[in-house]
Design an enzyme around this catalytic site. Structure first.
Site, PDB file in Angstrom:
ATOM      1  N   TRP A  47      -9.451   8.159  -7.556  1.00 19.72           N
ATOM      2  CA  TRP A  47     -10.767   8.507  -8.127  1.00 19.72           C
ATOM      3  C   TRP A  47     -10.898   7.924  -9.529  1.00 19.72           C
ATOM      4  CZ3 TRP A  47     -15.453  10.061  -6.670  1.00 19.72           C
ATOM      5  CH2 TRP A  47     -15.586  10.526  -5.371  1.00 19.72           C
ATOM      6  N   TRP A  99       1.679   1.984  -3.381  1.00 22.00           N
ATOM      7  CA  TRP A  99       0.625   2.641  -4.184  1.00 22.00           C
ATOM      8  C   TRP A  99       0.857   4.159  -4.223  1.00 22.00           C
ATOM      9  CZ3 TRP A  99      -3.245   1.921  -7.549  1.00 22.00           C
ATOM     10  CH2 TRP A  99      -3.691   0.629  -7.762  1.00 22.00           C
ATOM     11  N   GLU A 106       0.842  -1.217   0.000  1.00 23.64           N
ATOM     12  CA  GLU A 106       0.000   0.000   0.000  1.00 23.64           C
ATOM     13  C   GLU A 106       0.867   1.254   0.000  1.00 23.64           C
ATOM     14  OE1 GLU A 106      -3.231  -0.163  -0.585  1.00 23.64           O
ATOM     15  OE2 GLU A 106      -2.935  -2.331  -0.581  1.00 23.64           O
ATOM     16  N   TRP A 139     -16.719  12.189 -11.765  1.00 28.13           N
ATOM     17  CA  TRP A 139     -15.749  11.886 -10.697  1.00 28.13           C
ATOM     18  C   TRP A 139     -14.990  13.128 -10.247  1.00 28.13           C
ATOM     19  CZ3 TRP A 139     -10.613  12.933 -11.587  1.00 28.13           C
ATOM     20  CH2 TRP A 139     -10.170  13.005 -12.918  1.00 28.13           C
ATOM     21  N   TRP A 171     -22.364  12.689 -18.027  1.00 25.87           N
ATOM     22  CA  TRP A 171     -22.616  12.755 -16.588  1.00 25.87           C
ATOM     23  C   TRP A 171     -23.906  13.530 -16.356  1.00 25.87           C
ATOM     24  CZ3 TRP A 171     -19.472   9.485 -14.385  1.00 25.87           C
ATOM     25  CH2 TRP A 171     -18.165   9.325 -14.837  1.00 25.87           C
ATOM     26  N   ASN A 174     -10.236   3.431   3.833  1.00 24.33           N
ATOM     27  CA  ASN A 174      -9.998   3.196   2.405  1.00 24.33           C
ATOM     28  C   ASN A 174     -11.122   2.430   1.711  1.00 24.33           C
ATOM     29  OD1 ASN A 174      -8.328   3.076  -0.077  1.00 24.33           O
ATOM     30  ND2 ASN A 174      -8.353   0.888   0.379  1.00 24.33           N
TER      31      ASN A 174
HETATM   32  C1  LIG Z   1     -11.500   7.739  -3.955  1.00 23.71           C
HETATM   33  C2  LIG Z   1     -10.212   7.664  -3.165  1.00 23.71           C
HETATM   34  C3  LIG Z   1      -9.490   8.813  -2.895  1.00 23.71           C
HETATM   35  C4  LIG Z   1      -8.279   8.758  -2.182  1.00 23.71           C
HETATM   36  N1  LIG Z   1      -7.586   9.906  -1.935  1.00 23.71           N
HETATM   37  C5  LIG Z   1      -6.404   9.846  -1.254  1.00 23.71           C
HETATM   38  C6  LIG Z   1      -5.672  11.028  -0.978  1.00 23.71           C
HETATM   39  O1  LIG Z   1      -6.031  12.153  -1.384  1.00 23.71           O
HETATM   40  N2  LIG Z   1      -4.518  10.905  -0.249  1.00 23.71           N
HETATM   41  C7  LIG Z   1      -4.054   9.699   0.183  1.00 23.71           C
HETATM   42  O2  LIG Z   1      -3.014   9.644   0.858  1.00 23.71           O
HETATM   43  N3  LIG Z   1      -4.725   8.560  -0.094  1.00 23.71           N
HETATM   44  C8  LIG Z   1      -5.877   8.589  -0.789  1.00 23.71           C
HETATM   45  N4  LIG Z   1      -6.562   7.436  -1.040  1.00 23.71           N
HETATM   46  C9  LIG Z   1      -5.927   6.140  -0.724  1.00 23.71           C
HETATM   47  C10 LIG Z   1      -6.259   5.524   0.637  1.00 23.71           C
HETATM   48  O3  LIG Z   1      -7.640   5.517   0.844  1.00 23.71           O
HETATM   49  C11 LIG Z   1      -5.591   6.242   1.794  1.00 23.71           C
HETATM   50  O4  LIG Z   1      -4.215   6.413   1.546  1.00 23.71           O
HETATM   51  C12 LIG Z   1      -5.735   5.409   3.083  1.00 23.71           C
HETATM   52  O5  LIG Z   1      -7.096   5.203   3.368  1.00 23.71           O
HETATM   53  C13 LIG Z   1      -5.077   6.146   4.218  1.00 23.71           C
HETATM   54  O6  LIG Z   1      -5.289   5.482   5.425  1.00 23.71           O
HETATM   55  P1  LIG Z   1      -4.086   4.783   6.189  1.00 23.71           P
HETATM   56  O7  LIG Z   1      -2.983   5.747   6.365  1.00 23.71           O
HETATM   57  O8  LIG Z   1      -4.648   4.146   7.397  1.00 23.71           O
HETATM   58  O9  LIG Z   1      -3.649   3.689   5.130  1.00 23.71           O
HETATM   59  P2  LIG Z   1      -2.854   2.313   5.307  1.00 23.71           P
HETATM   60  O10 LIG Z   1      -3.756   1.251   4.819  1.00 23.71           O
HETATM   61  O11 LIG Z   1      -2.292   2.179   6.649  1.00 23.71           O
HETATM   62  O12 LIG Z   1      -1.690   2.447   4.226  1.00 23.71           O
HETATM   63  C14 LIG Z   1      -0.418   3.023   4.531  1.00 23.71           C
HETATM   64  C15 LIG Z   1      -0.124   4.162   3.591  1.00 23.71           C
HETATM   65  O13 LIG Z   1      -0.058   3.706   2.243  1.00 23.71           O
HETATM   66  C16 LIG Z   1      -0.559   4.709   1.359  1.00 23.71           C
HETATM   67  N5  LIG Z   1      -1.733   4.177   0.652  1.00 23.71           N
HETATM   68  C17 LIG Z   1      -2.578   3.209   1.068  1.00 23.71           C
HETATM   69  N6  LIG Z   1      -3.508   2.940   0.117  1.00 23.71           N
HETATM   70  C18 LIG Z   1      -3.233   3.766  -0.914  1.00 23.71           C
HETATM   71  C19 LIG Z   1      -3.817   3.978  -2.184  1.00 23.71           C
HETATM   72  N7  LIG Z   1      -4.873   3.266  -2.620  1.00 23.71           N
HETATM   73  N8  LIG Z   1      -3.292   4.935  -2.988  1.00 23.71           N
HETATM   74  C20 LIG Z   1      -2.207   5.679  -2.604  1.00 23.71           C
HETATM   75  N9  LIG Z   1      -1.604   5.497  -1.412  1.00 23.71           N
HETATM   76  C21 LIG Z   1      -2.107   4.560  -0.578  1.00 23.71           C
HETATM   77  C22 LIG Z   1      -0.967   5.899   2.232  1.00 23.71           C
HETATM   78  O14 LIG Z   1       0.090   6.822   2.254  1.00 23.71           O
HETATM   79  C23 LIG Z   1      -1.177   5.246   3.590  1.00 23.71           C
HETATM   80  O15 LIG Z   1      -0.989   6.121   4.669  1.00 23.71           O
HETATM   81  C24 LIG Z   1      -7.790   7.490  -1.742  1.00 23.71           C
HETATM   82  C25 LIG Z   1      -8.534   6.329  -2.014  1.00 23.71           C
HETATM   83  C26 LIG Z   1      -9.723   6.416  -2.714  1.00 23.71           C
HETATM   84  C27 LIG Z   1     -10.483   5.144  -3.016  1.00 23.71           C
END
Ligand SMILES: Cc1cc2nc3c(=O)[nH]c(=O)nc-3n(C[C@H](O)[C@H](O)[C@H](O)COP(=O)(O)OP(=O)(O)OC[C@H]3O[C@@H](n4cnc5c(N)ncnc54)[C@H](O)[C@@H]3O)c2cc1C
Length: 455
Positions: A373, A266, A263, A350, A294, A332
């Site tokens: 998104w 990602w 993650e 979106w 849309w 997430n």
């Molecule tokens: C529609 C949508 C919009 C989002 N917008 C953002 C945003 O603006 N900023 C953002 O940081 N994340 C975004 N995310 C990704 C993800 O939802 C969040 O990073 C995550 O929920 C953060 O929680 P956490 O720190 O507990 O994640 P954890 O699950 O603990 O993951 C650890 C770290 O990995 C990174 N990460 C995890 N999943 C993703 C992912 N899918 N994409 C990119 N990085 C990821 C983050 O930096 C996160 O802190 C988005 C996801 C969706 C579906």
């Protein structure tokens, strides 16, 4: 030689290559510039500004412990840095490299005016450096992750410097309070204060708190009712902790950290996408969907408002949108469900959802927000097809979201698990909770019909 340390989304002292380099050259002037001109319509949203205020206060305090301080200035970065260099006699500027298209332009402009030295360190590997055998950047996540792993582990994190030399005279600084980054009337940040501790120490604390849960992460991360994920995202976004620090710390923890590190990767992948497609926040990755019609007009506007306010009649969607409003963060899995609901069930562009998240999220990040998104909308270069439509009610059941709904939708808190995912169908929807703004089948059929018209 006095140098300037230009800080942006890298608000930390540990594993900060630009700070280390500057400190080795003599006195350092650390500066944060509140620059709404360079990003234009991408200037920070309200939730990010709240975070920024506290993060800057924490950074200033850590710098003071080291004999230094933070200088605050407002304006276009290039002009402010040039003026500051003139005032102080500094001839070199150190910074960490950023990849948002506006920051790349700004780095180019500053580099023409001053001796700018850019360093890496906000990503596992410098974006753009993980490439295919043919020398091309990756468009798809899975091969990107495979190639990234070959480059891991990331370099060992650099310790914070012990003492930072100060210039003979400090240049003038704005006062943080004058920037008015915090909400006043109304003060909507009560839930933010309860949930977060912005700054480097808060980031460390989150990481340490998460370590015992690394082993359970692969499953727990999908369950909104659990504290299964790290909640490090705003700390990572503002650069209060480096991904290399996280990598090395979780690698030494108990349990296999692979699911978690995938993650973190990602985040790197998203930067690689915006490097290839700088306007990814506004333009479809798949141009075949450009003609999709849309919904617009009064009914669509009302649906957008219901979604923003968490009043769609779908408990999992409403819980997510209210968590976002109250704390500046959303789980997430629920981000995916709420985004998919807006785009597919409500057939709303979106980009409107992305803009709402941009304003409301404390972790609002140009690359991660646009990539996710577009991924959910089916318009991205690495997306499922548009026809894959998430069913919010079965997602809610499958991922046992009952506790989560009870926490965020108090009108439904008294309902048992059997009824809470879809109180309307169970015949127990309370009067103060809205009926569904659209049926699942009806929304799905409308989305597929719209798709047919562009195929
Ligand atoms: C529609 C949508 C919009 C989002 N917008 C953002 C945003 O603006 N900023 C953002 O940081 N994340 C975004 N995310 C990704 C993800 O939802 C969040 O990073 C995550 O929920 C953060 O929680 P956490 O720190 O507990 O994640 P954890 O699950 O603990 O993951 C650890 C770290 O990995 C990174 N990460 C995890 N999943 C993703 C992912 N899918 N994409 C990119 N990085 C990821 C983050 O930096 C996160 O802190 C988005 C996801 C969706 C579906």
């Amino acid at each position: 030689m006095t140098t300037i340390l230009w800080l942006r989304r890298d608000l930390r002292l540990t594993d900060q290559a630009a700070l280390i380099a500057a400190a080795q050259e003599g006195p350092v002037i650390p500066v944060y510039i509140l620059d709404d001109e360079t990003p234009k319509h991408r200037s920070m949203g309200a939730a990010s500004r709240w975070w920024l205020h506290h993060s800057l206060a924490a950074l200033d305090s850590s710098l003071r412990d080291q004999g230094s301080r933070l200088i605050l200035r407002r304006g276009k970065s290039e002009a402010v840095l040039t003026a500051l260099a003139r005032e102080t006699g500094a001839i070199r500027v150190h910074c960490l490299r950023h990849y948002e298209p506006w920051w790349r332009n700004a780095e180019r402009a500053v580099g023409q005016a001053l001796d700018l030295v850019c360093h890496d360190g906000n990503y596992l590997a410098p974006p753009g450096s993980v490439i295919t055998g043919a020398g091309q950047p990756y468009r798809i996540y899975t091969p990107f992750w495979r190639a990234l792993q070959e480059r891991m582990p990331p370099p060992t994190p650099l310790p914070a410097p012990q003492g930072i030399a100060a210039p003979k005279i400090w240049p003038e600084s704005d006062s943080l309070a004058e920037w008015k980054l915090l909400p006043e009337k109304p003060d909507w940040a009560e839930g933010f204060r309860e949930e977060w501790r912005p700054g480097e120490a808060g980031a460390r604390e989150r990481l340490e708190d998460f370590l015992p849960r690394v082993a359970a992460y692969a499953i727990a991360r999908n369950l909104p009712s659990d504290e299964g994920s790290s909640r490090l995202s705003p700390h990572l976004h503002f650069g209060e902790i480096s991904p290399a620090t996280i990598w090395h710390r979780v690698a030494g923890a108990e349990g296999d950290p692979t699911a978690f590190l995938k993650e973190i990767a990602w985040r790197d992948y998203a930067q690689n996408v915006i490097l290839q497609f700088p306007d990814y926040g506004t333009r479809n990755g798949r141009t075949a969907l450009d003609g999709l019609r849309w919904r617009t007009g009064t009914a669509a506007d009302a649906d957008l408002r219901a979604w923003q306010q968490g009043r769609t009649g779908y408990p999992i969607v409403d819980a997510g949108m209210r968590q976002l409003w109250t704390t500046g963060w959303m789980h997430n899995r629920v981000r995916m469900i709420t985004a998919s609901f807006l785009v597919k069930h409500l057939l709303i562009d979106w980009r409107l959802g992305e803009a709402w998240f941009w304003d409301c999220l404390v972790d609002a990040d140009y690359a991660s927000n646009s990539v996710n998104w577009q991924w959910t909308a089916g318009t991205g270069v690495d997306s499922n097809m548009f026809v894959r439509i998430m069913a919010p009610l079965s997602q809610s059941e499958k991922f046992a979201a009952g506790g989560y709904i009870r926490a965020w939708v108090p009108e439904l808190a008294h309902l048992p698990d059997a009824a809470i995912h879809d109180p309307e169908a169970a015949g127990c929807r309370p009067d103060n909770y809205p009926a569904k703004i659209i049926g699942h089948r009806e929304g799905r059929a409308r989305a597929l019909e719209a798709l047919k018209k562009v195929q």
